[in-house]
Design a protein around this motif. Sequence first.
Motif, PDB file in Angstrom:
ATOM      1  N   ILE A 173       0.872  -1.185   0.000  1.00 28.40           N
ATOM      2  CA  ILE A 173       0.000   0.000   0.000  1.00 28.40           C
ATOM      3  C   ILE A 173       0.901   1.225   0.000  1.00 28.40           C
ATOM      4  O   ILE A 173       1.753   1.367   0.885  1.00 28.40           O
ATOM      5  CB  ILE A 173      -0.914   0.037   1.236  1.00 28.40           C
ATOM      6  N   ILE A 174       0.730   2.101  -1.015  1.00 23.43           N
ATOM      7  CA  ILE A 174       1.576   3.292  -1.136  1.00 23.43           C
ATOM      8  C   ILE A 174       0.693   4.518  -1.083  1.00 23.43           C
ATOM      9  O   ILE A 174      -0.293   4.622  -1.814  1.00 23.43           O
ATOM     10  CB  ILE A 174       2.376   3.285  -2.458  1.00 23.43           C
ATOM     11  N   ASP A 175       1.070   5.473  -0.200  1.00 24.04           N
ATOM     12  CA  ASP A 175       0.330   6.724  -0.114  1.00 24.04           C
ATOM     13  C   ASP A 175       1.313   7.872  -0.282  1.00 24.04           C
ATOM     14  O   ASP A 175       2.374   7.900   0.378  1.00 24.04           O
ATOM     15  CB  ASP A 175      -0.380   6.827   1.241  1.00 24.04           C
ATOM     16  N   TYR A 176       0.987   8.819  -1.181  1.00 25.12           N
ATOM     17  CA  TYR A 176       1.867   9.946  -1.475  1.00 25.12           C
ATOM     18  C   TYR A 176       1.509  11.124  -0.582  1.00 25.12           C
ATOM     19  O   TYR A 176       0.335  11.418  -0.343  1.00 25.12           O
ATOM     20  CB  TYR A 176       1.736  10.378  -2.941  1.00 25.12           C
ATOM     21  N   LYS A 177       2.555  11.822  -0.108  1.00 23.29           N
ATOM     22  CA  LYS A 177       2.360  13.012   0.708  1.00 23.29           C
ATOM     23  C   LYS A 177       3.223  14.136   0.159  1.00 23.29           C
ATOM     24  O   LYS A 177       4.373  13.914  -0.241  1.00 23.29           O
ATOM     25  CB  LYS A 177       2.731  12.747   2.178  1.00 23.29           C
ATOM     26  N   SER A 178       2.641  15.358   0.137  1.00 17.69           N
ATOM     27  CA  SER A 178       3.392  16.485  -0.418  1.00 17.69           C
ATOM     28  C   SER A 178       3.924  17.421   0.660  1.00 17.69           C
ATOM     29  O   SER A 178       4.713  18.312   0.363  1.00 17.69           O
ATOM     30  CB  SER A 178       2.502  17.272  -1.391  1.00 17.69           C
ATOM     31  N   GLY A 179       3.485  17.242   1.897  1.00 21.24           N
ATOM     32  CA  GLY A 179       3.950  18.116   2.965  1.00 21.24           C
ATOM     33  C   GLY A 179       5.033  17.453   3.803  1.00 21.24           C
ATOM     34  O   GLY A 179       5.653  16.459   3.411  1.00 21.24           O
ATOM     35  N   LYS A 180       5.247  18.017   5.002  1.00 22.66           N
ATOM     36  CA  LYS A 180       6.236  17.457   5.923  1.00 22.66           C
ATOM     37  C   LYS A 180       5.655  16.247   6.634  1.00 22.66           C
ATOM     38  O   LYS A 180       4.439  16.136   6.804  1.00 22.66           O
ATOM     39  CB  LYS A 180       6.635  18.518   6.950  1.00 22.66           C
TER      40      LYS A 180
END
Length: 757
Positions: free
Chosen positions: A707-714
Amino acid sequence: MRSLIFQNSLTTIYRKIETYSTDAGSKFILYRNIRGNLYPMAVLGELNQRLQAVKKERNVVSIAEFNRIIASIVENEPVPFIYERTGEKFRHYLIDEFQDTSVLQWNNLLPLVENSLSHDGSNMIVGDGKQAIYRFRNGEVEQFVRLPEIKNPKRNPILQQRAQVLAREYSASQLDSNFRSKCEVVEFNNKFFAYAAGTFLPEFPEVYEGVVQKTNPANTGGFVSIELFNGEKKDFDDHNYSRVLKLVGEHTAAGYQPGDITVLCRSNRNSSGVASFLNANGVKVVSSDSLLLAQSPEVNFLINFLIFLSDRDHMISRAAVVNYLFQKPDNTGIDIHRIYDEALSPSGFVALLRLEGFEIEPANFRWMSLYDTCEELIRIFGLHLKSPVYMQFLLDEVLKFSTGKNPAISGFLEYWEQKKSKLSVVLPLSPDAVQIMTIHKSKGLEFPVVIYAFADDDISRLTRKSTWVELNDPDLEELEVTLLKIDKKLEKTKFSDIYTTEFSKTKLDLLNLVYVAFTRASERLYVIGGKPPKDQGELKSVTGLLYAFLEYAKILSPEKTIFEFGKEVDVNAAKTFIPDDDTFMNDFLSSDWRNRLIFAGRAPQVWQAESPIDGQAGGNLLHLALSMISTAADVEHAVVRLVQQGIVSDIDASSLREKLLEILEHPDIIPFFDGSGKVAAETEILAPGGKSLRPDRIVFHDSYTDIIDYKSGKPMDSHQGQVRHYASLLSEMGYPGIRAWLVYLEGEVEVVEVGCS
């Protein structure tokens, strides 16, 4: 002697021929009628089979069948179980507009009425046989005027019992006073319809029994005008338009508001013509029936241009566009034939438009939505300056259609062809707008001033054009039931009573329609009739009836065309008009939305102009791009697709491509995009309780699941809790070896494995 024998032989032969002609002629007429309906009957039979198959497949029953289904139950059960709860709950019933109730509907209501009467309930049936104008919807006025009798041709014992209950409890009461209209209007209607019932409608005297109404002697000041036409038949429409316009002007000058004036017509075609004429002459109108979109030249122009955009080889649409733009009274000196010649080819057509100052590039419309295309064409050709109301309502239809399955030009053109006869401008009531409506729509309403235009209807067109009959013909045993066209020729067949009855009922329908129109006015009534009939024999038209009445009243004069009753008095006070809460904008507001984009003040925190793939918006863009990628080979396809959709500009495409390659070349991310497992991107998971969750990417393998989840913040603790929740749901669903990963995209790419234990 020989001469006598010869004469007797001829007489015998003649009688045989006459007998054969009568018998065979009758059959010939009947069979020709049947033959003309064989194909429609075959089509109806096939349609019925298809309909039954669809209903069975979908397990549905049409609303139209309910009455018949209920009737089959109530006619065989003294206390139908389907009414048990309704009958126990209600004890009193009011049935309004009973004159337009069908026999089937009345039979279905009878059990409730009977049950109510048996429990000391009260029932009221309200109606007026003179206002029965819905026979084309199976309304049956005879069952109203013959109450408490019940139509029971099969002598059903249950119906007989209900009829006895009605007869026992029945009490008739006639309302014979008119509190609405002025004395002069009521007195005119009393005289006219008392005369008409006796001369025009002797077959149904009971319907117009008690037609004379009482009125308040103090309520005076009414006026009635009957006008006959003495021109050519081809000028009758224009005569009505100009007379209506003149009457509207006279009454507004006399103190009436336009909203006090109502124009009644029998057909939508006539009311539409009146509305268009008044509108073209600066008179505001309100009508749900009359302002058809298809009546507007600007609407038709736009439709024809859409046809051209859909099919550039469609010559008729190009000719229609050219005709609208150039065929005008003020365009003198223009060689219209040369213009048509130039428009013969699509390229010449476009060049012609550009020469006239219309900057058109058909290729540009390919990338626009249907709505944007229509709005752009409206602006280019200035259609909103000529018909703002029509353009607004057309765009409303375009927008409504665009939410469907096929929001393309071709789909809308098909929709338009199916709906154009019904789509109309619908305006709220206004004190400064004249109302226009059909007589059917005016029923039950009242207006200070009524103008009944095109009052020249006749009985040449029967209300019912055809009927089903049991044939019982030994020569056509295989055809038990047939569809017959009702016309005068039926008089010479065994079904002559069908035509005779329909002819009489059509006369009743016509007189009832006139009654409704004449009784809508409270102060002034104007009737614009047709040309007096040449044959003053049998009365067959409204105009003929008006002419005969004027002759009967001894006021007919060859020199006059307008006959007045009462006196036009000054308007006492301005009417108080309460408009609808709806307001309507007459101005058409339109501009290109691309020129109205405004950047939000928080933009520097969301994105950076130097690097469009950084910041919050940049993270969302990377999320979207990664959802389009299954393997690293899909990067270029994803970038091109985003450019084509207008999400990314050509300039920013290279920066996006570099960032995607940087992400996919990260050693910890490569296994997620190597094509070795089954990928589910942005796939919805329905959690217990109905909540919906959507992980960015799941890669399914035989022995484990990523399961891969992308995050753009810290990085935040909540990120790990979120992805653990995804993992627990997938584990409960039975997927093996759950592994959870967080991928941080901002700045240097970072991959974090989240423990799921």
